[in-house]
Design a protein around this motif. Structure first.
Motif, PDB file in Angstrom:
ATOM      1  N   ASP A  66      10.292  10.385  -1.507  1.00  0.00           N
ATOM      2  CA  ASP A  66       9.410  11.516  -1.794  1.00  0.00           C
ATOM      3  C   ASP A  66       9.537  11.908  -3.262  1.00  0.00           C
ATOM      4  N   ILE A  67      10.780  11.856  -3.774  1.00  0.00           N
ATOM      5  CA  ILE A  67      11.042  12.133  -5.191  1.00  0.00           C
ATOM      6  C   ILE A  67      11.848  10.970  -5.751  1.00  0.00           C
ATOM      7  N   ALA A  68      11.278  10.260  -6.713  1.00  0.00           N
ATOM      8  CA  ALA A  68      11.958   9.130  -7.348  1.00  0.00           C
ATOM      9  C   ALA A  68      12.611   9.603  -8.634  1.00  0.00           C
ATOM     10  N   GLU A  69      13.916   9.361  -8.763  1.00  0.00           N
ATOM     11  CA  GLU A  69      14.641   9.789  -9.956  1.00  0.00           C
ATOM     12  C   GLU A  69      14.347   8.905 -11.155  1.00  0.00           C
ATOM     13  N   ASN A  70      13.967   7.657 -10.901  1.00  0.00           N
ATOM     14  CA  ASN A  70      13.702   6.723 -11.987  1.00  0.00           C
ATOM     15  C   ASN A  70      12.377   6.026 -11.704  1.00  0.00           C
ATOM     16  N   GLY A  71      11.341   6.364 -12.455  1.00  0.00           N
ATOM     17  CA  GLY A  71      10.024   5.781 -12.243  1.00  0.00           C
ATOM     18  C   GLY A  71       9.943   4.310 -12.600  1.00  0.00           C
ATOM     19  N   ALA A  72      10.972   3.779 -13.284  1.00  0.00           N
ATOM     20  CA  ALA A  72      10.948   2.371 -13.668  1.00  0.00           C
ATOM     21  C   ALA A  72      11.229   1.452 -12.485  1.00  0.00           C
ATOM     22  N   VAL A  73      11.920   1.976 -11.458  1.00  0.00           N
ATOM     23  CA  VAL A  73      12.289   1.153 -10.316  1.00  0.00           C
ATOM     24  C   VAL A  73      12.166   2.010  -9.048  1.00  0.00           C
ATOM     25  N   VAL A  74      10.992   1.993  -8.441  1.00  0.00           N
ATOM     26  CA  VAL A  74      10.753   2.780  -7.235  1.00  0.00           C
ATOM     27  C   VAL A  74      10.624   1.818  -6.048  1.00  0.00           C
ATOM     28  N   PRO A  75      11.558   1.886  -5.079  1.00  0.00           N
ATOM     29  CA  PRO A  75      11.468   0.987  -3.926  1.00  0.00           C
ATOM     30  C   PRO A  75      10.336   1.405  -2.988  1.00  0.00           C
ATOM     31  N   VAL A  76       9.522   0.441  -2.595  1.00  0.00           N
ATOM     32  CA  VAL A  76       8.407   0.688  -1.686  1.00  0.00           C
ATOM     33  C   VAL A  76       8.411  -0.418  -0.640  1.00  0.00           C
ATOM     34  N   SER A  77       8.272  -0.024   0.624  1.00  0.00           N
ATOM     35  CA  SER A  77       8.120  -1.020   1.678  1.00  0.00           C
ATOM     36  C   SER A  77       6.907  -0.650   2.522  1.00  0.00           C
ATOM     37  N   VAL A  78       6.270  -1.682   3.055  1.00  0.00           N
ATOM     38  CA  VAL A  78       5.061  -1.511   3.859  1.00  0.00           C
ATOM     39  C   VAL A  78       5.245  -2.284   5.150  1.00  0.00           C
ATOM     40  N   ASN A  79       4.898  -1.639   6.249  1.00  0.00           N
ATOM     41  CA  ASN A  79       4.939  -2.288   7.552  1.00  0.00           C
ATOM     42  C   ASN A  79       3.626  -1.985   8.254  1.00  0.00           C
ATOM     43  N   THR A  80       3.028  -2.987   8.850  1.00  0.00           N
ATOM     44  CA  THR A  80       1.792  -2.775   9.596  1.00  0.00           C
ATOM     45  C   THR A  80       1.866  -3.467  10.943  1.00  0.00           C
ATOM     46  N   SER A  81       1.320  -2.798  11.937  1.00  0.00           N
ATOM     47  CA  SER A  81       1.262  -3.387  13.274  1.00  0.00           C
ATOM     48  C   SER A  81      -0.155  -3.842  13.612  1.00  0.00           C
ATOM     49  N   ILE A  82      -1.019  -3.921  12.608  1.00  0.00           N
ATOM     50  CA  ILE A  82      -2.396  -4.380  12.818  1.00  0.00           C
ATOM     51  C   ILE A  82      -2.358  -5.885  13.055  1.00  0.00           C
ATOM     52  N   PRO A  83      -2.925  -6.359  14.164  1.00  0.00           N
ATOM     53  CA  PRO A  83      -2.899  -7.800  14.443  1.00  0.00           C
ATOM     54  C   PRO A  83      -3.739  -8.602  13.446  1.00  0.00           C
ATOM     55  N   ASN A  84      -3.356  -9.844  13.244  1.00  0.00           N
ATOM     56  CA  ASN A  84      -4.055 -10.787  12.358  1.00  0.00           C
ATOM     57  C   ASN A  84      -4.068 -10.342  10.903  1.00  0.00           C
ATOM     58  N   THR A  85      -2.995  -9.695  10.444  1.00  0.00           N
ATOM     59  CA  THR A  85      -2.892  -9.289   9.044  1.00  0.00           C
ATOM     60  C   THR A  85      -2.732 -10.537   8.181  1.00  0.00           C
ATOM     61  N   THR A  86      -3.576 -10.646   7.147  1.00  0.00           N
ATOM     62  CA  THR A  86      -3.520 -11.801   6.258  1.00  0.00           C
ATOM     63  C   THR A  86      -3.122 -11.431   4.830  1.00  0.00           C
ATOM     64  N   GLU A  87      -3.390 -10.184   4.413  1.00  0.00           N
ATOM     65  CA  GLU A  87      -3.099  -9.779   3.038  1.00  0.00           C
ATOM     66  C   GLU A  87      -2.676  -8.319   3.000  1.00  0.00           C
ATOM     67  N   ILE A  88      -1.749  -7.990   2.091  1.00  0.00           N
ATOM     68  CA  ILE A  88      -1.333  -6.614   1.850  1.00  0.00           C
ATOM     69  C   ILE A  88      -1.415  -6.366   0.346  1.00  0.00           C
ATOM     70  N   TYR A  89      -2.153  -5.329  -0.042  1.00  0.00           N
ATOM     71  CA  TYR A  89      -2.326  -4.947  -1.437  1.00  0.00           C
ATOM     72  C   TYR A  89      -1.658  -3.597  -1.658  1.00  0.00           C
ATOM     73  N   ILE A  90      -0.898  -3.454  -2.744  1.00  0.00           N
ATOM     74  CA  ILE A  90      -0.272  -2.178  -3.079  1.00  0.00           C
ATOM     75  C   ILE A  90      -0.822  -1.710  -4.424  1.00  0.00           C
ATOM     76  N   PHE A  91      -1.350  -0.482  -4.427  1.00  0.00           N
ATOM     77  CA  PHE A  91      -1.916   0.126  -5.627  1.00  0.00           C
ATOM     78  C   PHE A  91      -1.108   1.367  -5.990  1.00  0.00           C
ATOM     79  N   VAL A  92      -0.896   1.586  -7.298  1.00  0.00           N
ATOM     80  CA  VAL A  92      -0.280   2.809  -7.795  1.00  0.00           C
ATOM     81  C   VAL A  92      -1.372   3.519  -8.588  1.00  0.00           C
ATOM     82  N   GLU A  93      -1.884   4.602  -8.000  1.00  0.00           N
ATOM     83  CA  GLU A  93      -3.116   5.236  -8.465  1.00  0.00           C
ATOM     84  C   GLU A  93      -3.142   5.575  -9.958  1.00  0.00           C
TER      85      GLU A  93
END
Length: 151
Positions: A66-93
């Motif tokens: 929720d609060i990252a102390e160092n913006g240079a290295v922010v850990p992010v993980s994504v999990n999806t239970s949507i069947p037939n997932t082929t691609e995951i895109y991560i955007f930082v607005e």
């Protein structure tokens, strides 16, 4: 687009390694070029590369501090239970180049990815999942502080 010899060699080498490892076919390696997405300067421009509009999904879980102390290295993980997932895109607005990561998910594998992202300021992390030819999305806000002073 001005392509230097070095960037061309890096791109060809990367696709060659992925094809040799069996992650993608040689046909996909030649046809797939996300350079326009990574070069985009705005979120809307980067999202246009996906070729459609994503709908919100509760089947996508984004885990980041929720609060990252160092913006240079922010850990992010994504999990999806949507069947037939082929691609995951991560955007930082609010990053200068919003498209931060793209993951190709082989058939019949768990759709969970982890990475570390650079964030220049407090922003939303947007994840778009391509599954069954459709696009799904989820968003999570992450605040970036200097030295963890809250904010």
């Amino acid at each position: 687009m001005n392509t230097t010899r070095r960037s061309l060699l890096k791109t060809v080498s990367m696709f060659g390694i992925l094809a040799a490892a069996g992650v993608i076919t040689s046909k996909e390696a030649l046809a797939y070029d996300l350079r326009a997405g990574f070069d985009a300067k705005s979120l809307s421009e980067a999202l246009s590369v996906l070729g459609g509009t994503a709908v919100d999904s509760k089947d996508i879980t984004i885990t980041s501090p929720d609060i990252a102390e160092n913006g240079a290295v922010v850990p992010v993980s994504v999990n999806t239970s949507i069947p037939n997932t082929t691609e995951i895109y991560i955007f930082v607005e609010k990053n200068p180049n919003p498209l931060a990561a793209v993951f190709m998910i082989p058939a019949e594998t768990e759709s969970t990815v982890q990475t570390r992202l650079k964030m220049g300021q407090s922003t939303n992390v947007l994840v778009v999942v391509k599954a069954g030819g459709k696009l799904f999305s989820a968003t999570k806000e992450t605040k970036v502080t200097l030295g963890g002073c809250g904010g």
